[in-house]
Scaffold this motif. Sequence first.
Motif, PDB file in Angstrom:
ATOM      1  N   PRO A 422       5.150   0.725  -0.351  1.00  0.00           N
ATOM      2  CA  PRO A 422       6.431   0.500   0.332  1.00  0.00           C
ATOM      3  C   PRO A 422       6.394   0.862   1.810  1.00  0.00           C
ATOM      4  CG  PRO A 422       6.550   2.457  -1.041  1.00  0.00           C
ATOM      5  CD  PRO A 422       5.253   1.789  -1.359  1.00  0.00           C
ATOM      6  N   ILE A 423       5.646   1.911   2.184  1.00  0.00           N
ATOM      7  CA  ILE A 423       5.582   2.286   3.600  1.00  0.00           C
ATOM      8  C   ILE A 423       4.792   1.252   4.384  1.00  0.00           C
ATOM      9  CG2 ILE A 423       4.746   4.031   5.228  1.00  0.00           C
ATOM     10  CD1 ILE A 423       5.333   6.133   3.072  1.00  0.00           C
ATOM     11  N   GLY A 424       3.700   0.750   3.802  1.00  0.00           N
ATOM     12  CA  GLY A 424       2.937  -0.296   4.472  1.00  0.00           C
ATOM     13  C   GLY A 424       3.770  -1.536   4.687  1.00  0.00           C
ATOM     14  N   TYR A 425       4.582  -1.918   3.706  1.00  0.00           N
ATOM     15  CA  TYR A 425       5.438  -3.094   3.868  1.00  0.00           C
ATOM     16  C   TYR A 425       6.443  -2.866   4.987  1.00  0.00           C
ATOM     17  CZ  TYR A 425       8.749  -6.823   2.845  1.00  0.00           C
ATOM     18  OH  TYR A 425       9.578  -7.917   2.948  1.00  0.00           O
ATOM     19  N   ALA A 426       7.058  -1.674   5.024  1.00  0.00           N
ATOM     20  CA  ALA A 426       8.038  -1.378   6.061  1.00  0.00           C
ATOM     21  C   ALA A 426       7.409  -1.384   7.446  1.00  0.00           C
ATOM     22  CB  ALA A 426       8.695  -0.026   5.783  1.00  0.00           C
ATOM     23  N   ALA A 427       6.135  -0.983   7.537  1.00  0.00           N
ATOM     24  CA  ALA A 427       5.455  -0.925   8.829  1.00  0.00           C
ATOM     25  C   ALA A 427       4.792  -2.248   9.204  1.00  0.00           C
ATOM     26  CB  ALA A 427       4.403   0.183   8.807  1.00  0.00           C
ATOM     27  N   GLY A 428       4.763  -3.196   8.292  1.00  0.00           N
ATOM     28  CA  GLY A 428       4.085  -4.461   8.548  1.00  0.00           C
ATOM     29  C   GLY A 428       2.586  -4.387   8.365  1.00  0.00           C
ATOM     30  N   CYS A 429       2.109  -3.349   7.669  1.00  0.00           N
ATOM     31  CA  CYS A 429       0.681  -3.146   7.455  1.00  0.00           C
ATOM     32  C   CYS A 429       0.268  -3.597   6.058  1.00  0.00           C
ATOM     33  CB  CYS A 429       0.314  -1.664   7.618  1.00  0.00           C
ATOM     34  SG  CYS A 429       0.694  -0.934   9.220  1.00  0.00           S
ATOM     35  N   ALA A 430      -1.007  -3.865   5.910  1.00  0.00           N
ATOM     36  CA  ALA A 430      -1.565  -4.063   4.575  1.00  0.00           C
ATOM     37  C   ALA A 430      -1.638  -2.709   3.879  1.00  0.00           C
ATOM     38  CB  ALA A 430      -2.941  -4.700   4.666  1.00  0.00           C
ATOM     39  N   SER A 431      -1.676  -2.722   2.547  1.00  0.00           N
ATOM     40  CA  SER A 431      -1.771  -1.476   1.790  1.00  0.00           C
ATOM     41  C   SER A 431      -2.930  -1.574   0.814  1.00  0.00           C
ATOM     42  CB  SER A 431      -0.469  -1.193   1.037  1.00  0.00           C
ATOM     43  OG  SER A 431      -0.140  -2.265   0.178  1.00  0.00           O
ATOM     44  N   ALA A 432      -3.481  -0.410   0.475  1.00  0.00           N
ATOM     45  CA  ALA A 432      -4.618  -0.371  -0.448  1.00  0.00           C
ATOM     46  C   ALA A 432      -4.628   0.959  -1.167  1.00  0.00           C
ATOM     47  CB  ALA A 432      -5.926  -0.581   0.304  1.00  0.00           C
ATOM     48  N   GLN A 433      -5.232   0.970  -2.359  1.00  0.00           N
ATOM     49  CA  GLN A 433      -5.384   2.189  -3.136  1.00  0.00           C
ATOM     50  C   GLN A 433      -6.813   2.239  -3.666  1.00  0.00           C
ATOM     51  OE1 GLN A 433      -3.235   4.461  -3.150  1.00  0.00           O
ATOM     52  NE2 GLN A 433      -1.141   3.732  -3.400  1.00  0.00           N
ATOM     53  N   VAL A 434      -7.387   3.446  -3.673  1.00  0.00           N
ATOM     54  CA  VAL A 434      -8.738   3.608  -4.204  1.00  0.00           C
ATOM     55  C   VAL A 434      -8.727   4.231  -5.600  1.00  0.00           C
ATOM     56  CG1 VAL A 434      -9.748   3.793  -1.905  1.00  0.00           C
ATOM     57  CG2 VAL A 434      -9.008   5.869  -3.100  1.00  0.00           C
ATOM     58  N   SER A 435      -7.526   4.554  -6.113  1.00  0.00           N
ATOM     59  CA  SER A 435      -7.412   5.115  -7.463  1.00  0.00           C
ATOM     60  C   SER A 435      -6.004   4.879  -7.964  1.00  0.00           C
ATOM     61  CB  SER A 435      -7.734   6.621  -7.461  1.00  0.00           C
ATOM     62  OG  SER A 435      -6.814   7.320  -6.631  1.00  0.00           O
ATOM     63  N   GLY A 436      -5.809   5.103  -9.253  1.00  0.00           N
ATOM     64  CA  GLY A 436      -4.485   4.959  -9.831  1.00  0.00           C
ATOM     65  C   GLY A 436      -4.203   3.560 -10.360  1.00  0.00           C
ATOM     66  N   ASN A 437      -2.924   3.312 -10.711  1.00  0.00           N
ATOM     67  CA  ASN A 437      -2.533   2.044 -11.322  1.00  0.00           C
ATOM     68  C   ASN A 437      -2.651   0.857 -10.383  1.00  0.00           C
ATOM     69  OD1 ASN A 437      -1.877   3.353 -13.704  1.00  0.00           O
ATOM     70  ND2 ASN A 437       0.249   3.669 -13.110  1.00  0.00           N
TER      71      ASN A 437
END
Length: 501
Positions: A422-437
Motif C-alpha cells: 500500500p505504501i508503494g502504491y501511494a508513493a507511485g513506486c513498485a513493491s516487492a517482498q522477499v518473504s511471506g504471502n
Amino acid sequence: MVTATMRVRDVAAQSPARARREVPWLAVVAAVYAVVQLAVVVPHMGGGLLWDESVYASQVDPHRPAAFFSAPRSRGISYLVAPVVAATSSVVALRVVLALLSAVALYAVFRVWGPLVGRGTAALAALLFSGLWITQISGSQVMPNLWVALGAVAAVGWFLRAPAEPRARWWLAAAVAGITLLRMPDGGWLGLPLLAAAVCVRRWRPALPALLGGLALGAAPWVAEAYARFGGVGARLRASSATEGGMVPQLNVGTTLRSLNGPLLCRPCQVPLRHPELTLWWLALPLLAAAAVAVAVRDHRAGRGRALSATVLPVVCAASMAVPYLLLIDYSAPRFLLPAYALLALPLAALAARAPRAARSPVPVAALGLVLALQLGSQYAVLTDTTRQAAATAERYQRAAAGLRALGLRPPCLVAGPRALPIGYAAGCASAQVSGNNTSTTASALLRRAAHEPTAVFGHAPGHGLPSLRARGWTRHTLPGTGLRVYVAPVSGRAERPGQR
C-alpha cells in the motif's frame, strides 16, 4: 346491481392512482444507503487506499506499477474500477463513484425479488442488509466481497424465476459469471447448491445451461492466469491454500465472532471481542433463519404463503457460501460473510413482514420497529468507529509515502518489506517482498535492482531474507508521523536520470 357495478368501476379507476401513490420503498432504501456512504464513510476515509484496495487498483492503474497479485485473488473488482482509475487518480472520486454504483446495484438486485416475495419484503431485506456497518463501509471500497453478495442475491432470484421467464436465464448466467469473475471460489460455492437444485428438481433444469455457462465464463480468466503464472489450476489452488495458511477443515467460528465488529482484517486474530453487547444480533441470525424456514414449511403444508423455495434456497446458498470462511481457514474479516448476510436478509425480511399480519395487532409492529431501530443504531455506532480506524491506517500509508518522497524516492522506485504494497502504491513506486504471502522476488534480485533505482526497505531486520543493510551502506530513517523505520539504498552506482543532480 347498478350500485355494485359503479363500485367496481370506482375501484378500477382508483387502482392506477393508488399504484402511483405507493411509496417506492426499495428506491428509498437505496438512496439512504448512498447518502450514508457519502456523508459518513467517504469524507472520513481520506485520500488513500488500504492494503488490498491498493493491490486491486494497481492492476489497472496506468500511472503506477502493478503490485504482486497472489494466487487466491481474482481480477473482477479491478475490471470494475478500471474506467474510473484510468480517468482520474483521485481516490475520493473513486470512492464516490463506487458508493453511487453500489446503491444502484442494491436497488437492482433486490428488485429481482419483488415478484417472488413482494416489493415491501424485498425493500425490507435491502434495508436489513444495507443497514449493516460492513455493508456501508464496503460500498465505496475497492473490494470484491460486497459485489459478490449483491451478485448472489441477483443470481438466486433469477434462478427461481427461470422456469417461468426465459429471459431470466440470461440474467442468471450474467450474475453467476460476474460473481465468479469477482471471486472464483465464491462462484463455486454458490454454484454447488444451485447446480444440485437444477439437477434434482425438474422444473429448474432449464436453468442448468445458464449456470454452467456463467461459471465457465467467469472462471475463464482465473484459469488462464493459473496456467500462465502458476503452472496450472492444481498448482494455483495449492498456492492459494498456502497463502491462506492452509485450507483444511477447522472450526473458525470463534475467530469470526471476535471480528464481527472490527477490525477489518483479523489475521492473526488475537483481539478480544469488541462490543460484545452488539453481537446478539449475529448470534440470533442462524436461529432466525431456521425460524423463517420452519414458518415457510408450515405455510407450505397449509397451502398458504409464497413458494417454499423462495425461503429455503437463499438459506442453503448462504450456508454454502459461508463454509470456507467458517470451516476452512484460521483467520477472519467481517466482509467475508457479506454474501451470507445478503441472502439471509430475504427470509428474515419475509419472517418479519409476516409476524404483524399474523398477530393482527399494532403491538408487534411497534416491537419490530423498535428492534430494527436499535439494530440500525448499533450498526451506525460500529460504522463510525471502524471508519475512523480505517482512515487512520490509510492516512499512515499516505504519510509514509510523503516521507519517502522527502527522502528522494521518485518513480521509478522500489519499496520492499512490511506494508510495502500500500505504501508503494501511494508513493507511485513498485513493491516487492522477499518473504511471506506476497513473495515476489529474491534478496539478490532486490539488491541488484537497488543498485539502479531508488529503493527503500521497511522494518528490515537481519534474518528476514536480506543481509545486513547497514553494512552495505543503506541509511536508516524514521518516517515522521508514522513510527515506521525505513532503510534507503545508497545513491552511488545508479544510472543518473535526466534532470537528477
